[in-house]
Design a protein around this motif. Sequence first.
Motif, PDB file in Angstrom:
ATOM      1  N   THR A  96       0.825  -1.219   0.000  1.00 29.41           N
ATOM      2  CA  THR A  96       0.000   0.000   0.000  1.00 29.41           C
ATOM      3  C   THR A  96       0.855   1.263   0.000  1.00 29.41           C
ATOM      4  O   THR A  96       0.348   2.350  -0.302  1.00 29.41           O
ATOM      5  CB  THR A  96      -0.946   0.026   1.210  1.00 29.41           C
ATOM      6  OG1 THR A  96      -0.171  -0.064   2.413  1.00 29.41           O
ATOM      7  CG2 THR A  96      -1.915  -1.135   1.161  1.00 29.41           C
ATOM      8  N   GLN A 100      -0.609   4.694  -0.958  1.00 33.53           N
ATOM      9  CA  GLN A 100      -1.124   5.315   0.251  1.00 33.53           C
ATOM     10  C   GLN A 100      -0.675   6.768   0.434  1.00 33.53           C
ATOM     11  O   GLN A 100      -1.504   7.640   0.727  1.00 33.53           O
ATOM     12  CB  GLN A 100      -0.733   4.471   1.473  1.00 33.53           C
ATOM     13  CG  GLN A 100      -0.913   5.155   2.821  1.00 33.53           C
ATOM     14  CD  GLN A 100      -2.363   5.236   3.256  1.00 33.53           C
ATOM     15  OE1 GLN A 100      -3.224   4.665   2.597  1.00 33.53           O
ATOM     16  NE2 GLN A 100      -2.617   5.958   4.323  1.00 33.53           N
ATOM     17  N   ASP A 171     -13.069  -6.163  -0.026  1.00 31.78           N
ATOM     18  CA  ASP A 171     -11.676  -5.897   0.327  1.00 31.78           C
ATOM     19  C   ASP A 171     -10.729  -6.597  -0.640  1.00 31.78           C
ATOM     20  O   ASP A 171      -9.834  -5.966  -1.238  1.00 31.78           O
ATOM     21  CB  ASP A 171     -11.440  -6.369   1.769  1.00 31.78           C
ATOM     22  CG  ASP A 171     -10.020  -6.114   2.251  1.00 31.78           C
ATOM     23  OD1 ASP A 171      -9.240  -5.487   1.510  1.00 31.78           O
ATOM     24  OD2 ASP A 171      -9.688  -6.547   3.360  1.00 31.78           O
ATOM     25  N   THR A 175      -8.601  -5.027  -3.694  1.00 28.31           N
ATOM     26  CA  THR A 175      -7.146  -5.154  -3.603  1.00 28.31           C
ATOM     27  C   THR A 175      -6.563  -5.566  -4.950  1.00 28.31           C
ATOM     28  O   THR A 175      -5.540  -5.028  -5.394  1.00 28.31           O
ATOM     29  CB  THR A 175      -6.758  -6.190  -2.534  1.00 28.31           C
ATOM     30  OG1 THR A 175      -7.196  -5.735  -1.254  1.00 28.31           O
ATOM     31  CG2 THR A 175      -5.252  -6.391  -2.489  1.00 28.31           C
ATOM     32  N   SER A 179      -4.607  -2.604  -6.833  1.00 23.82           N
ATOM     33  CA  SER A 179      -3.180  -2.888  -6.966  1.00 23.82           C
ATOM     34  C   SER A 179      -2.775  -2.953  -8.434  1.00 23.82           C
ATOM     35  O   SER A 179      -1.719  -2.422  -8.826  1.00 23.82           O
ATOM     36  CB  SER A 179      -2.844  -4.205  -6.261  1.00 23.82           C
ATOM     37  OG  SER A 179      -3.108  -4.123  -4.880  1.00 23.82           O
ATOM     38  N   LEU A 287      -6.669   3.165   4.379  1.00 26.97           N
ATOM     39  CA  LEU A 287      -5.974   2.145   3.586  1.00 26.97           C
ATOM     40  C   LEU A 287      -4.731   1.641   4.303  1.00 26.97           C
ATOM     41  O   LEU A 287      -4.297   0.501   4.092  1.00 26.97           O
ATOM     42  CB  LEU A 287      -5.581   2.722   2.221  1.00 26.97           C
ATOM     43  CG  LEU A 287      -6.723   3.096   1.267  1.00 26.97           C
ATOM     44  CD1 LEU A 287      -6.151   3.677  -0.001  1.00 26.97           C
ATOM     45  CD2 LEU A 287      -7.574   1.893   0.959  1.00 26.97           C
ATOM     46  N   SER A 290      -4.824  -1.819   6.138  1.00 32.15           N
ATOM     47  CA  SER A 290      -5.014  -3.099   5.455  1.00 32.15           C
ATOM     48  C   SER A 290      -3.904  -4.064   5.831  1.00 32.15           C
ATOM     49  O   SER A 290      -2.803  -3.670   6.186  1.00 32.15           O
ATOM     50  CB  SER A 290      -5.024  -2.891   3.944  1.00 32.15           C
ATOM     51  OG  SER A 290      -3.744  -2.487   3.509  1.00 32.15           O
ATOM     52  N   GLY A 444     -10.343   3.894  -3.781  1.00 33.21           N
ATOM     53  CA  GLY A 444      -9.874   3.977  -2.403  1.00 33.21           C
ATOM     54  C   GLY A 444     -10.986   3.857  -1.384  1.00 33.21           C
ATOM     55  O   GLY A 444     -10.829   3.225  -0.333  1.00 33.21           O
ATOM     56  N   TYR A 447     -12.154   0.217  -1.053  1.00 32.59           N
ATOM     57  CA  TYR A 447     -11.120  -0.562  -0.369  1.00 32.59           C
ATOM     58  C   TYR A 447     -11.132  -0.272   1.127  1.00 32.59           C
ATOM     59  O   TYR A 447     -11.128  -1.178   1.964  1.00 32.59           O
ATOM     60  CB  TYR A 447      -9.766  -0.214  -0.985  1.00 32.59           C
ATOM     61  CG  TYR A 447      -8.617  -1.063  -0.508  1.00 32.59           C
ATOM     62  CD1 TYR A 447      -8.819  -2.333   0.013  1.00 32.59           C
ATOM     63  CD2 TYR A 447      -7.306  -0.604  -0.605  1.00 32.59           C
ATOM     64  CE1 TYR A 447      -7.755  -3.119   0.438  1.00 32.59           C
ATOM     65  CE2 TYR A 447      -6.233  -1.377  -0.191  1.00 32.59           C
ATOM     66  CZ  TYR A 447      -6.472  -2.632   0.338  1.00 32.59           C
ATOM     67  OH  TYR A 447      -5.421  -3.401   0.754  1.00 32.59           O
ATOM     68  N   ALA A 448     -11.172   1.021   1.477  1.00 31.43           N
ATOM     69  CA  ALA A 448     -11.174   1.396   2.887  1.00 31.43           C
ATOM     70  C   ALA A 448     -12.407   0.862   3.604  1.00 31.43           C
ATOM     71  O   ALA A 448     -12.333   0.434   4.761  1.00 31.43           O
ATOM     72  CB  ALA A 448     -11.098   2.914   3.019  1.00 31.43           C
ATOM     73  N   VAL A 451     -11.876  -2.849   4.351  1.00 34.99           N
ATOM     74  CA  VAL A 451     -10.879  -3.015   5.416  1.00 34.99           C
ATOM     75  C   VAL A 451     -11.473  -2.650   6.769  1.00 34.99           C
ATOM     76  O   VAL A 451     -11.331  -3.382   7.759  1.00 34.99           O
ATOM     77  CB  VAL A 451      -9.638  -2.152   5.113  1.00 34.99           C
ATOM     78  CG1 VAL A 451      -8.708  -2.107   6.322  1.00 34.99           C
ATOM     79  CG2 VAL A 451      -8.893  -2.684   3.894  1.00 34.99           C
ATOM     80  N   ASN A 492     -16.029   7.132   7.029  1.00 35.68           N
ATOM     81  CA  ASN A 492     -15.551   6.796   5.693  1.00 35.68           C
ATOM     82  C   ASN A 492     -16.707   6.564   4.725  1.00 35.68           C
ATOM     83  O   ASN A 492     -16.656   6.986   3.568  1.00 35.68           O
ATOM     84  CB  ASN A 492     -14.669   5.551   5.762  1.00 35.68           C
ATOM     85  CG  ASN A 492     -14.076   5.186   4.417  1.00 35.68           C
ATOM     86  OD1 ASN A 492     -13.101   5.767   3.963  1.00 35.68           O
ATOM     87  ND2 ASN A 492     -14.674   4.193   3.762  1.00 35.68           N
TER      88      ASN A 492
END
Length: 689
Positions: A96, A100, A171, A175, A179, A287, A290, A444, A447-448, A451, A492
């Motif tokens: 990350t 990040q 998640d 990812t 990624s 993030l 994670s 983002g 993803y957040a 997580v 979030n």
Amino acid sequence: MDDAMTPSAAGGGGAIAGPERLAAPGRAPGEDTGLPDQREVPDVCAAPRRRGGRFTRWALDGADRAGGHQGPHGRTEQTHSWLRVMCLTGVDYFSTLGYQPAIAALAAGFVSPIATLVLIALTLLGALPVYRRVASESFKGEGSIAMLERLLPWWSGKLFVLVLLGFAATDFIITITLSAADAAAHAVENPLMPAVFHGANLPFTLLLVVLLGAVFLRGFREAIGIAVVLVAVYLVLNAVVIAAAFVHVFDHPALFGDWTSALLRQNGGNPFLVVGVALLVFPKLALGLSGFETGVTVIPQIRGAADEGNGRPERRIRGAKRLLTTAALTMSVFLLTSSFTTTLLIPQKEFQPGGAANGRALAYLAHAYLGPVVGTAYDLSTIAILWFAGASAMAGLLNIVPRYLPRYGMAPTWARAVRPLVIVFTLIAIGITLAFDANVDAQGGAYATGVLVLITSASVAVTLSARRKRQRKRTVGFAAVSLVFAYTTVANVIERPDGLRIGALFIVGILLVSFVSRLRRSFEVRATSVVFDDTALGFLQEGAEYGELHLVANEPDRGDEAEYRDKARAERHDSHIPGRASIVFLEVLKSDSSDFEEDLVVHGHVLHGFRVLKVRSGNVPNTIATILLQIRNITGVVPEIYFEWTEGNPISNMVRFLIAGEGEVAPVTREVLRETERDVRRRPIVHVS
């Protein structure tokens, strides 16, 4: 069994005609029954032989190995030191750093380093203690989801797990896509890349996603050696880049003054307002949290003591705690230093979409202060570890789905196999990539959200565990952590609701697939094994000697002599059981009806002189059918079973069967037998009166 299977009140009087009554307890435990060893008998619970062409056989290879797969987290034959295993989870956690700092700067601006400090405090004082407890109580790699499954009973636990699986899928899928998108950004923005490829993020991202799926379709073997090399090289390069950035900051002290001036100017010159803003915006930096859930799923890879056996693996648990602590401390250092240097050295406009530092802040510094050679090396290292983070996420999905959904009966049987799941997950990842246009910033929030929901659920799980063990101080502490993570999650979601929407889509999809699958698999043999104790085998052998086996389904009520006497008399009268035939009662003792797969253990008892087989199960008709089929396999005699008709509305009885595992017992038992055994001559016979 349902209420209609209690003894009939009008069964008729008189002595019992048949020999079901025993003068004394029968065969002693351990005495030879004369029947073949159960281990040598064909198992009715074994996976059926696969039909179809070459592609079907190739796709379903491994479908009979529940939860097994070829991914990085799936093989436990060879274990390793906790430090090496940390690299396996580190490809997800440490990677990350590739995006990040840029996301943090874009979200929090000049407040990013202060907000990162808040995030680090939450990591070390919140997430780390929570997952150290998870490692202690869920040391087989099931993670926090399994803890909640054990703490919440019946269907509530299953439904809650399905919801969490939706967020876990969010998640892991994000990812993979995020990624791959950031790896593509590092590739196309490299100054050495031909200009024609600049801006081609989407095709590069799709190529990486498809390549990942292709590798898993071929068979992803032991990956820990690759992970160690990738993590070591990546962390060294990050340390070099950050060190070079700090040298530049020290050589130009005015940069620090410019940052503090801009920070105070942005917040009205009030330092307390700066802290307040940091507390408000730090959820956008989530993030950086994670990797904890992945950290506990790889616990079986950690080497344990040779003499620990099947007990509590204390050495492995200690290694897992060291893994989590070392990873959290390492990541905290990199988060703070990277946030500080990128905020001071990179103009804010470069973090915006289309900017040179968007999604690649540290790569920007590498090229700026160490030149194109080191910068390109950093890009290549980042691309490799980000791609491998997607592999780790794919392996996580292949761990979770076969572990829960098939066991719940809430996935097709092919969900046990790797390749169909890889195809499904790859197609979903392609769809997500197209929907977000391979934009790192846009993904983002989703993803957040995934997580944070998993970390919040883990916090709740350890809070409930501490409360159940009456650990008052720990209960209060974990409850406080749960509230903080709950706030972070809600903040979030309010800020970036797209994460909740994507999670909701995954949840709805999982629920729909789950319930449709449960309906379609209602008439399957659900047991994973059937074992008869010595007394039960003795009953079967005595009946098999006469070439006949007559079983009477009975719902235990009072359990006294009159119950069995009246039931036997009623069934002989109503079902015309031959007087010379002996009767064996079969009773299913109800357990959790939300369970789908079970290991059945059949115990024989002599109660008031009557032979009784007892088995504990959450589903009555499927269990009866399974036992009948296994009796046939063991004895070679096709058994017959006798029921009474069920009273009540057929629709409501069917709902009772689907929810509570009862209802229309006799018809459903017969249907399970019909679906499982196509040969009428070998199919156990069902009588209903």
